[in-house]
Write an enzyme that holds these catalytic residues in place. Structure first.
Site, PDB file in Angstrom:
ATOM      1  CG  ASP A   1     -94.153-108.843  -2.716  1.00  0.00           C
ATOM      2  OD1 ASP A   1     -92.976-108.700  -2.344  1.00  0.00           O
ATOM      3  OD2 ASP A   1     -94.462-109.106  -3.894  1.00  0.00           O
TER       4      ASP A   1
ATOM      5  CG  HIS B   1     -90.096-108.437  -4.356  1.00  0.00           C
ATOM      6  ND1 HIS B   1     -91.322-109.043  -4.337  1.00  0.00           N
ATOM      7  CD2 HIS B   1     -89.490-108.848  -5.493  1.00  0.00           C
ATOM      8  CE1 HIS B   1     -91.470-109.788  -5.412  1.00  0.00           C
ATOM      9  NE2 HIS B   1     -90.367-109.694  -6.130  1.00  0.00           N
TER      10      HIS B   1
ATOM     11  CG  ASN C   1     -87.985-114.428 -12.265  1.00  0.00           C
ATOM     12  OD1 ASN C   1     -88.969-114.235 -12.974  1.00  0.00           O
ATOM     13  ND2 ASN C   1     -87.619-113.583 -11.326  1.00  0.00           N
TER      14      ASN C   1
ATOM     15  CB  VAL D   1    -103.671-119.033  -9.856  1.00  0.00           C
ATOM     16  CG1 VAL D   1    -102.610-117.961 -10.004  1.00  0.00           C
ATOM     17  CG2 VAL D   1    -103.906-119.345  -8.381  1.00  0.00           C
TER      18      VAL D   1
ATOM     19  CB  SER E   1     -91.523-110.244  -9.166  1.00  0.00           C
ATOM     20  OG  SER E   1     -91.278-111.379  -8.405  1.00  0.00           O
TER      21      SER E   1
END
Length: 488
Positions: free
Chosen positions: A179, A217, A321, A351, A402
């Site tokens: 991140d 974030h 998003n 994943v 997220s």
């Protein structure tokens, strides 16, 4: 390709074939670099070589293209290089090279303006937790100490509040938070954070610049996974596990492919059980159009994810998003281009791709979706009821996929704690099997204008909105007990 480039490349190949030694290749590399005099801006490239290419061969090829090798990952035959030569991508062929920096520069020149983006977060949340210009270390004495777990509807939705009583997670399990960096001084994260396993990856090679600088974030994501169960503030899904700050998102909100590859490879090298990727790779919005450049990005990401999975590291990723229907991304080495929009790394088969739901257990309007892409869903919230978590200096709500993804990463960490022998694929299968199914909505008209806002395909047990269903923390630690989710 220029005649100079052809002659340099021929010289490199001649040295490699005739001498076949590292020393000879190094000499060729030095000679090639000495002959290059590019005058442009030095840009970063990610370069995919044929599997089995040695580091010496890769470095020589990069030098032959008037570039300099930053690092090479021989396990996946991917290099990160810099070059000021405009034709670098052509000069290093038959290897395939791509520069996200060059792509963005081209867009900026065309538009006349620079561009930035926020990594996979929901825009309305920006008012509650804005990015900071130069984050200062948190003063623990100033962080509010009131218990706010009653505001954590998201944890109750997945049974995490009950799971803590049984299994808070093992400190031997480390989750890599790929991140924007984590605030190491936040009292909720100070104990959980493992500085020794943290690294910065913005250059494509690991370094020690892993802390949060301008973005909240990464700190928010880390809190959802492992905020302390100390009666203060909030509690994460797996408060007993550790997290590592792996910085792959820069201060403008970009996660370039070389940074993402570095993050995944670093996580494997440090033996991390799980990684969380609450971002998508590319300088583009989403790869709804396809060309050779996007193929390079897909190839290097697929190689990194497949290698991580084979080494036991499970990768969890946000579905984005963009509110679009996603298609699966090809495996490495595939000659077939995927149809439809792709999100990397979420679209890759190994994943765990996570969509977002509101407190009402309905797909959030912003959440992307796609049958065969989405594995499970988790709380990400909608405007007015977002997910509360840690930010430098305190706590704030944010909405987005997220926020949904780290709920799943936390549950995966609980599973890894309870079953230390599980590999990445077994963790993924168990997450899927324990999820509480959610059927497609009969009517998905969020705006009330009489038009469906998205179309859900599949059946109750597996569909494009929710995958196998809502992730279940209680089932992860006590699979013989009844699920916490009412839909099971």
């Amino acid at each position: 390709m220029s005649l100079l480039g052809q002659s340099l490349r021929a010289a490199v190949c001649a040295f490699m074939v005739l001498c076949g030694s590292v020393a000879a290749v190094a000499t060729a590399e030095a000679e090639a670099e000495a002959s290059c005099h590019p005058e442009g801006r030095a840009l970063r490239y990610v370069v995919a070589f044929d599997r089995g290419t040695s580091e010496a061969e890769a470095r020589a090829a990069v030098a032959g293209g008037c570039g300099s090798t930053t690092t090479y990952y021989p396990q996946i035959a991917v290099a990160v290089a810099t070059s000021a030569e405009e034709d670098f991508a052509e000069l290093v062929r038959p290897a395939a090279a791509f520069s996200a920096q060059a792509e963005r520069l081209a867009v900026q020149r065309a538009n006349g303006t620079p561009s930035t983006r926020t990594p996979s977060t929901r825009t309305p949340a920006a008012k509650t937790a804005p990015a900071r210009a130069g984050i200062e270390p948190t003063d623990p004495a100033k962080v509010p100490s009131a218990d706010r777990t009653d505001e954590q509807w998201d944890m109750r939705a997945i049974g995490a509040d009950k799971a803590h009583v049984i299994e808070p997670g093992s400190p031997d399990v480390v989750v890599g938070v790929l991140d924007s960096g984590i605030d190491a001084t936040h009292p909720e994260l100070k104990t959980a954070l493992d500085p020794g396993k943290s690294a910065g990856c913005l250059t494509g090679a690991p370094d020690r610049n892993w802390a949060a600088t301008t973005s909240v974030h990464g700190t928010h994501v880390a809190g959802i996974i492992a905020a302390a169960d100390d009666g203060k503030g909030i509690t994460g899904v797996a408060p007993g596990v550790r997290v590592a700050s792996v910085k792959v998102i820069d201060d403008r909100g970009y996660a370039d492919p070389e940074a993402a590859v570095c993050g995944l490879m670093w996580a494997v090298s440090q033996g991390m059980a799980v990684t969380n990727s609450s971002y998508f790779v590319d300088p583009w919005s989403l790869s709804c159009a396809h060309d050779d450049e996007r193929g390079v990005v897909n190839e290097v990401m697929a190689r990194a994810v497949e290698y991580a999975t084979s080494e036991g590291t499970l990768n969890v990723a946000a579905a984005t998003n963009e509110a679009v229907g996603l298609a699966p991304s090809p495996r490495s080495g595939s000659r077939t281009q995927a149809e439809g929009c792709q999100a990397l790394p979420a679209g890759l088969r190994d994943v765990v791709a996570v969509s977002s739901v509101s407190a009402e257990r309905v797909k959030a309007g912003y959440s992307s979706y796609g049958l065969g892409v989405i594995d499970v869903t988790a709380p990400g919230g909608e405007a007015g009821q977002c997910v509360l978590s840690t930010v430098p200096g305190g706590y704030a709500p944010l909405c987005g996929t997220s926020m949904a993804a780290p709920h799943v990463a936390g549950v995966a960490a609980l599973l890894a704690s309870k079953h230390p022998g599980y590999g990445a694929r077994q963790l993924k299968r168990t997450l899927d099997a324990q999820a509480a199914p959610i059927a497609c909505p009969a009517d998905y008209d969020l705006t009330g204008d009489g038009t469906q806002d998205a179309y859900c395909t599949g059946y109750a047990g597996f569909n494009g909105f929710y995958g196998h269903g809502m992730v279940d923390a209680l089932a992860a630690v006590a699979p013989r007990r009844a699920s916490s989710n009412p839909a099971r």
